[in-house]
Scaffold this active site. Sequence first.
Site, short mmCIF file in Angstrom:
data_model
loop_
_atom_site.label_atom_id
_atom_site.label_comp_id
_atom_site.label_asym_id
_atom_site.label_seq_id
_atom_site.Cartn_x
_atom_site.Cartn_y
_atom_site.Cartn_z
N CYS A 1 22.15 21.10 58.02
CA CYS A 1 20.84 20.78 58.59
C CYS A 1 19.73 21.19 57.62
CB CYS A 1 20.68 21.42 59.96
SG CYS A 1 19.32 20.72 60.92
N HIS B 1 25.26 19.27 62.59
CA HIS B 1 25.67 20.66 62.83
C HIS B 1 27.20 20.76 62.91
CE1 HIS B 1 21.74 22.56 63.45
NE2 HIS B 1 21.37 21.35 63.82
N GLU C 1 28.89 23.35 62.78
CA GLU C 1 29.32 24.54 63.50
C GLU C 1 29.53 24.28 64.99
OE1 GLU C 1 24.82 24.71 64.04
OE2 GLU C 1 26.26 23.97 62.55
#
Length: 257
Positions: A110, A218, A220
């Site tokens: 990001c 993202h 994660e």
Amino acid sequence: MPIVGISCNLKVDGRFRHHATGEGNTVAILDAAGALPLLIPALGDRLDPDAVLDAVDGIMLTGGVSNIEPHHYGQEPAPGEDVRDPGRDALSFALVRAAIRRGVPLLGVCRGIQEMNVALGGTLHQRLHEVPGRRDHRRNREIEFEESIAPRDRLRLTPGGPLATWLGEDEAVVNSLHGQGIDRLAPRLVVEALADDGTVEAVRARDASTFAVGVQWHVEIAALEHPLNRAILKAFGDAVRRRALHRRGAVLDEAAD
């Protein structure tokens, strides 16, 4: 266990200042990359990037609420764009350049992909949703949070590139949530994924000797469940482990001398 340094954001709560990152980043590095997460405060040039890289086997540049100060790429701030983190800017730019120079695995997520682009000479759209032909990539805050972060953005992966190779496919759907984005691509970067509106969603450093990839979404989130996120984090973890073996071998050689 290898160590991955994770960039923090400066948070200011009244008179209390602290450096933090989302738990998802630390869990993704631990569970999906198989490395020990180590938080790096956003202290700018008070930290020596080479000293940071001496202590870790990889770097993850995370997302954040703040935007890169636009003077770094020759622009004035857009009206209303005033959330800044100059300490993070300075340290992240230094880490990008030093990590590529030294062959330390680097993953930008990001804000992290934007830091990679600016550090290497590129520019950003400060308000991507106002660019003709581009859609609004920002998170919809009028719906439930879990729904707002669900994968809905279709990407075209560069055929034969590392992302397409790791996934085994040339398309993916991800959760790309951002208000800014890459405008002019840095000369040292290569595009590895585009959104359906032409927005650059993934890059790699063409002259890096190891993993040096930035993604606008993202990874994660759903790090183990999402096939592309899992593949990227595994490849990053593999590179980090190779770096750890090399670093420890060098230490043993020095001790033997």
